[in-house]
Design a protein around this motif. Structure first.
Motif, PDB file in Angstrom:
ATOM      1  N   PRO A   1      91.598 -46.287  73.759  1.00  0.00           N
ATOM      2  CA  PRO A   1      91.538 -44.877  73.365  1.00  0.00           C
ATOM      3  C   PRO A   1      91.182 -43.918  74.501  1.00  0.00           C
ATOM      4  O   PRO A   1      91.711 -42.808  74.566  1.00  0.00           O
ATOM      5  N   SER A   2      90.297 -44.323  75.391  1.00  0.00           N
ATOM      6  CA  SER A   2      89.910 -43.422  76.482  1.00  0.00           C
ATOM      7  C   SER A   2      91.094 -43.107  77.387  1.00  0.00           C
ATOM      8  O   SER A   2      91.206 -41.982  77.906  1.00  0.00           O
ATOM      9  N   ALA A   3      92.004 -44.072  77.575  1.00  0.00           N
ATOM     10  CA  ALA A   3      93.184 -43.840  78.402  1.00  0.00           C
ATOM     11  C   ALA A   3      94.138 -42.873  77.711  1.00  0.00           C
ATOM     12  O   ALA A   3      94.724 -41.986  78.343  1.00  0.00           O
ATOM     13  N   PHE A   4      94.316 -43.052  76.413  1.00  0.00           N
ATOM     14  CA  PHE A   4      95.153 -42.157  75.620  1.00  0.00           C
ATOM     15  C   PHE A   4      94.597 -40.727  75.698  1.00  0.00           C
ATOM     16  O   PHE A   4      95.330 -39.760  75.941  1.00  0.00           O
ATOM     17  N   GLU A   5      93.296 -40.588  75.533  1.00  0.00           N
ATOM     18  CA  GLU A   5      92.686 -39.259  75.553  1.00  0.00           C
ATOM     19  C   GLU A   5      92.859 -38.601  76.920  1.00  0.00           C
ATOM     20  O   GLU A   5      93.093 -37.392  77.020  1.00  0.00           O
TER      21      GLU A   5
ATOM     22  N   ARG B   1      91.712 -35.930  66.191  1.00  0.00           N
ATOM     23  CA  ARG B   1      90.271 -36.100  66.420  1.00  0.00           C
ATOM     24  C   ARG B   1      89.845 -35.507  67.763  1.00  0.00           C
ATOM     25  O   ARG B   1      88.737 -34.984  67.892  1.00  0.00           O
ATOM     26  N   TRP B   2      90.734 -35.580  68.784  1.00  0.00           N
ATOM     27  CA  TRP B   2      90.365 -35.143  70.127  1.00  0.00           C
ATOM     28  C   TRP B   2      90.685 -33.682  70.410  1.00  0.00           C
ATOM     29  O   TRP B   2      89.926 -33.002  71.099  1.00  0.00           O
ATOM     30  N   LEU B   3      91.794 -33.207  69.901  1.00  0.00           N
ATOM     31  CA  LEU B   3      92.305 -31.899  70.300  1.00  0.00           C
ATOM     32  C   LEU B   3      91.334 -30.739  70.060  1.00  0.00           C
ATOM     33  O   LEU B   3      91.187 -29.868  70.941  1.00  0.00           O
ATOM     34  N   PRO B   4      90.646 -30.672  68.911  1.00  0.00           N
ATOM     35  CA  PRO B   4      89.798 -29.494  68.654  1.00  0.00           C
ATOM     36  C   PRO B   4      88.740 -29.217  69.709  1.00  0.00           C
ATOM     37  O   PRO B   4      88.399 -28.055  69.959  1.00  0.00           O
TER      38      PRO B   4
ATOM     39  N   VAL C   1     102.978 -31.183  69.375  1.00  0.00           N
ATOM     40  CA  VAL C   1     102.825 -32.472  70.042  1.00  0.00           C
ATOM     41  C   VAL C   1     103.831 -33.431  69.425  1.00  0.00           C
ATOM     42  O   VAL C   1     103.860 -33.602  68.202  1.00  0.00           O
ATOM     43  N   GLN C   2     104.670 -34.008  70.256  1.00  0.00           N
ATOM     44  CA  GLN C   2     105.651 -34.962  69.755  1.00  0.00           C
ATOM     45  C   GLN C   2     105.546 -36.273  70.526  1.00  0.00           C
ATOM     46  O   GLN C   2     105.059 -36.306  71.655  1.00  0.00           O
TER      47      GLN C   2
ATOM     48  N   MET D   1      86.679 -31.434  85.019  1.00  0.00           N
ATOM     49  CA  MET D   1      85.666 -30.763  84.202  1.00  0.00           C
ATOM     50  C   MET D   1      85.700 -31.266  82.759  1.00  0.00           C
ATOM     51  O   MET D   1      84.666 -31.347  82.096  1.00  0.00           O
ATOM     52  N   ARG D   2      86.880 -31.602  82.279  1.00  0.00           N
ATOM     53  CA  ARG D   2      87.031 -32.013  80.877  1.00  0.00           C
ATOM     54  C   ARG D   2      86.963 -33.520  80.700  1.00  0.00           C
ATOM     55  O   ARG D   2      86.592 -34.007  79.622  1.00  0.00           O
ATOM     56  N   PHE D   3      87.342 -34.264  81.754  1.00  0.00           N
ATOM     57  CA  PHE D   3      87.406 -35.724  81.619  1.00  0.00           C
ATOM     58  C   PHE D   3      87.017 -36.351  82.965  1.00  0.00           C
ATOM     59  O   PHE D   3      87.883 -36.772  83.743  1.00  0.00           O
TER      60      PHE D   3
END
Length: 261
Positions: A203-207, A158-161, A174-175, A232-234
């Motif tokens: 979830p925000s911490a994981f992202e 969900r996040w990667l794209p 990704v492993q 810039m991204r987070f």
């Protein structure tokens, strides 16, 4: 000549490991991993979900190590109490009624099945653990690990794209692993490794951890330029870093407790 250089090159330092014990003030005797590391500059005592560890420099005597342990006996007992696995969730058939996931507890329902599996029922908002009467503890824990990895991959998908267009290349793979101290890493071949315990975190911490490792595709260090790419991204990365400082060890210990066998 290359062969000669290999022969003359200094050998990497040898790290020696053994186990010692210490009696705490309450009478308990605990085991402590003792590590002699040539790179260490001072005696160091640390505690995590795996237990206590004493690191000694190359020339430090064992007597000085024992004295150091005795001087820090009270501190050691406090840290072990903080990181002990007692009170953490364990996986028990027909007894465990919830599982940690994405910073919350989700209901867990047990049911009979033709094989051992664990799935999330989105409509009911619960996890369903199906087992046979002959299912082993190993099979159940394998199903739990597969469940967590499946949920983690759903989040990554969900996040990667949204981050890929700004990167020079996508990660090769990704492993997920059960990591002791790190939350993630990027190998030279472009493989991103992430701690499976991240799926227990909010979830925000994981992202944030995913973004951190993706930014290493741009910068291999932790320079100011690297943190600029992360920012810039987070922009809220500092809040997530503080979250891991406060709750990270507990998350790792919880996963280890659930998967222990």
């Amino acid at each position: 000549m290359p062969h000669l250089r290999r022969l003359l090159a200094p050998r990497p330092p040898v790290i020696e490991r053994d186990v010692t014990s210490l009696e705490l003030e309450d009478g308990r005797r605990i085991e402590i991993q003792r590590v002699r590391n040539p790179r260490a500059r001072r005696l160091r005592l640390s505690v995590d979900e795996r237990g206590a560890r004493l690191t000694l420099p190359q020339r430090a005597s064992l007597v000085s190590g024992e004295r150091f342990l005795a001087e820090h006996r009270t501190w050691l007992a406090e840290q072990l109490e903080r990181y002990t696995l007692q009170g953490l969730p364990a996986l028990q058939r027909d007894i465990t009624t919830s599982l940690p996931l994405r910073g919350a507890e989700i209901p867990l329902r047990w049911a009979e099945g033709r094989f051992t599996s664990l799935e999330f029922d989105a409509l009911a908002g619960e996890a369903v653990f199906r087992t046979t009467s002959r299912a082993t503890e190993t099979a159940m824990r394998r199903a739990l690990r597969d469940f967590y990895e499946g949920q983690a991959r759903t989040d990554i998908g969900r996040w990667l794209p949204k981050y890929l267009p700004s990167l020079p290349r996508p990660p090769r793979r990704v492993q997920f692993k059960v990591m002791s101290s790190q939350w993630g890493s990027l190998a030279p071949n472009g493989v991103v490794a992430l701690d499976l315990a991240l799926v227990l975190a909010r979830p925000s911490a994981f992202e944030y951890v995913l973004v951190h490792e993706l930014c290493h595709l741009l910068r291999a260090d932790h320079s100011r330029a690297f943190w600029h790419e992360v920012e810039m991204r987070f922009p809220a990365w500092r809040e997530e870093r503080d979250y891991f400082h406060a709750d990270g060890r507990r998350l790792k210990a919880t996963l280890r407790s659930l998967l222990a066998g």
